[in-house]
Design a protein around this motif. Structure first.
Motif, PDB file in Angstrom:
ATOM      1  N   GLN A   1       0.845  -1.215   0.000  1.00  0.00           N
ATOM      2  CA  GLN A   1       0.000   0.000   0.000  1.00  0.00           C
ATOM      3  C   GLN A   1       0.874   1.257   0.000  1.00  0.00           C
ATOM      4  O   GLN A   1       0.493   2.281  -0.541  1.00  0.00           O
ATOM      5  CB  GLN A   1      -0.907   0.039   1.232  1.00  0.00           C
ATOM      6  CG  GLN A   1      -1.976  -1.025   1.238  1.00  0.00           C
ATOM      7  CD  GLN A   1      -1.514  -2.315   1.910  1.00  0.00           C
ATOM      8  OE1 GLN A   1      -0.333  -2.567   2.041  1.00  0.00           O
ATOM      9  NE2 GLN A   1      -2.468  -3.130   2.324  1.00  0.00           N
ATOM     10  N   GLU A   2       2.054   1.146   0.622  1.00  0.00           N
ATOM     11  CA  GLU A   2       2.949   2.307   0.643  1.00  0.00           C
ATOM     12  C   GLU A   2       3.657   2.504  -0.690  1.00  0.00           C
ATOM     13  O   GLU A   2       3.924   3.638  -1.084  1.00  0.00           O
ATOM     14  CB  GLU A   2       3.941   2.185   1.795  1.00  0.00           C
ATOM     15  CG  GLU A   2       3.250   2.449   3.125  1.00  0.00           C
ATOM     16  CD  GLU A   2       3.983   1.878   4.312  1.00  0.00           C
ATOM     17  OE1 GLU A   2       5.210   1.924   4.331  1.00  0.00           O
ATOM     18  OE2 GLU A   2       3.308   1.367   5.210  1.00  0.00           O
TER      19      GLU A   2
ATOM     20  N   TYR B   1       1.625   8.282  -5.802  1.00  0.00           N
ATOM     21  CA  TYR B   1       0.861   9.532  -5.756  1.00  0.00           C
ATOM     22  C   TYR B   1       1.760  10.705  -6.161  1.00  0.00           C
ATOM     23  O   TYR B   1       1.289  11.705  -6.701  1.00  0.00           O
ATOM     24  CB  TYR B   1       0.336   9.717  -4.332  1.00  0.00           C
ATOM     25  CG  TYR B   1      -0.500  10.939  -4.086  1.00  0.00           C
ATOM     26  CD1 TYR B   1      -1.820  11.006  -4.526  1.00  0.00           C
ATOM     27  CD2 TYR B   1       0.011  12.029  -3.398  1.00  0.00           C
ATOM     28  CE1 TYR B   1      -2.591  12.122  -4.287  1.00  0.00           C
ATOM     29  CE2 TYR B   1      -0.759  13.154  -3.152  1.00  0.00           C
ATOM     30  CZ  TYR B   1      -2.060  13.204  -3.602  1.00  0.00           C
ATOM     31  OH  TYR B   1      -2.821  14.303  -3.375  1.00  0.00           O
TER      32      TYR B   1
ATOM     33  N   ALA C   1       1.163   4.276  -2.460  1.00  0.00           N
ATOM     34  CA  ALA C   1       1.080   5.668  -1.983  1.00  0.00           C
ATOM     35  C   ALA C   1       2.199   6.515  -2.589  1.00  0.00           C
ATOM     36  O   ALA C   1       1.998   7.680  -2.930  1.00  0.00           O
ATOM     37  CB  ALA C   1       1.152   5.707  -0.465  1.00  0.00           C
ATOM     38  N   LEU C   2       3.383   5.895  -2.751  1.00  0.00           N
ATOM     39  CA  LEU C   2       4.506   6.645  -3.336  1.00  0.00           C
ATOM     40  C   LEU C   2       4.207   7.085  -4.770  1.00  0.00           C
ATOM     41  O   LEU C   2       4.688   8.110  -5.229  1.00  0.00           O
ATOM     42  CB  LEU C   2       5.771   5.800  -3.313  1.00  0.00           C
ATOM     43  CG  LEU C   2       6.582   5.806  -2.015  1.00  0.00           C
ATOM     44  CD1 LEU C   2       7.690   4.778  -2.084  1.00  0.00           C
ATOM     45  CD2 LEU C   2       7.184   7.176  -1.749  1.00  0.00           C
TER      46      LEU C   2
END
Lengths: 106, 244
Positions: free
Chosen positions: B191-192, B198, B195-196
């Protein structure tokens, strides 16, 4: 009428070989948000440290819902805290502290 | 349905069994269910077996991957002929435009990776995307440089990634987000990684697909093709014998 500001609470795990104080943690987070999104972007996050347990390497922060992605990106891109190698992992995200605690207990 | 998260580019040092085991364990804890580790055609069987054991102990599925870094299109074609059926995933590190073009149009290539951080040497443009869209290749984006670079270098890389992902989406070329990481502390949750992305304006749903659905589709497709019962897409041998 003024709209109610929606917030999100993030439970975080600090992965580091060295002990990290709450001050060092927040400094690293603010620095990273400012580096990626500038002072204007950082000012919109409404970032607040709610709880910090140095021994358990655990933290809870509050952010504005609108900037949740901004903060998640900044958290994921942190590689050092106070010049020591570290990583921050998001355990879970929730709308209230109560539900956050329930999710963590699960 | 629950997503199955995949990291197609985890790079532990296979000569260091402790680090390999730690990284595989961490990948499992972070929520990945399938990892691909780049191997060499001459990687000793002992190292591969250690890796398989580590993955099995951590309930992780392992896919074998070969990174090709050819200097000419001819070298690429030769390597594909030699190694395609020996590895589950073939990635091509596109350092030159000619190689990038050949890789994009060859249906045996799974991943196009552009390792250079200098935008002059990143060749994923409209023509490349069009070729890739009619073949089976996906664009692989390693997250490692986003974590290790700083300042203007990261800004330029983000600008290139923003352009490339927009081009890929325009031509329906699947994007795959991988870690490309060889250091345990730089490993992130799927999920991170999403997120990166983004940072280069990848939509959240697209980003989550890029760490789950898209890489999983590549592995599934190739495993099916490498199955001895496979004939052509949709046709496979069910039974052999005189009465068939």
């Amino acid at each position: 009428m003024l709209k109610r500001a929606k917030r999100r609470y993030l439970a975080l795990e600090i992965d580091s070989q060295e002990p990290v104080s709450s001050q060092q943690f927040m400094d690293a987070l603010w620095k990273q948000v400012t580096k990626l999104y500038g002072e204007y972007g950082a000012s919109r996050t409404g970032l607040v440290l709610i709880d910090y347990e140095e021994g358990k390497r655990f933290a809870i922060v509050r952010v504005a819902l609108q900037t949740l992605d901004v903060v998640r990106t900044a958290l994921a891109s942190i590689t050092t805290i106070d010049s020591k190698p570290a990583a921050i992992l998001v355990i879970t995200v929730s709308g209230t502290i109560k539900s956050l605690c329930k999710k963590i207990e699960k | 349905m629950k997503k199955i998260y995949v990291d197609l580019h985890l790079c532990p040092d296979l000569r260091n069994p402790v680090q390999t085991s730690n990284m595989v364990g961490k990948a499992s804890r972070l929520g990945f269910r399938l990892i691909a580790v780049p191997l060499q055609p001459n990687t000793p069987e002992r190292e591969i077996e250690q890796l398989r054991t580590a993955c099995k102990d951590n309930r992780l599925d392992l896919a074998t991957r070969l990174d090709l870094r050819p200097r000419t299109p001819e070298e690429l074609v030769n390597n594909l002929r030699r190694f395609r059926r020996k590895f589950e995933i073939i990635a091509v590190m596109c350092d030159s435009k000619k190689v990038a073009r050949q890789a994009a149009k060859d249906r045996r290539v799974d991943l196009l990776n552009f390792p250079s951080i200098d935008f002059h040497y990143r060749h994923f443009d409209l023509a490349e995307a069009e070729l890739a869209s009619s073949a089976l290749a996906s664009v692989e984006i390693d997250m490692k440089p986003l974590l290790t670079l700083e300042g203007s270098a990261r800004t330029r890389l983000l600008s290139s990634l923003r352009r490339e992902t927009a081009t890929a989406q325009g031509f329906h070329v699947p994007v795959v987000l991988s870690s490309g990481i060889s250091n345990e502390l730089l490993m992130r949750k799927p999920q991170e990684l999403a997120a990166l992305s983004y940072l280069f304006d990848l939509d959240k749903t697209v980003a989550l697909d890029a760490v789950s659905k898209n890489p999983m589709a590549i592995v599934k497709r190739n495993r099916e093709k490498l199955d001895p019962r496979y004939v052509v897409p949709g046709i496979r041998v069910v039974r052999r014998g005189k009465d068939c």
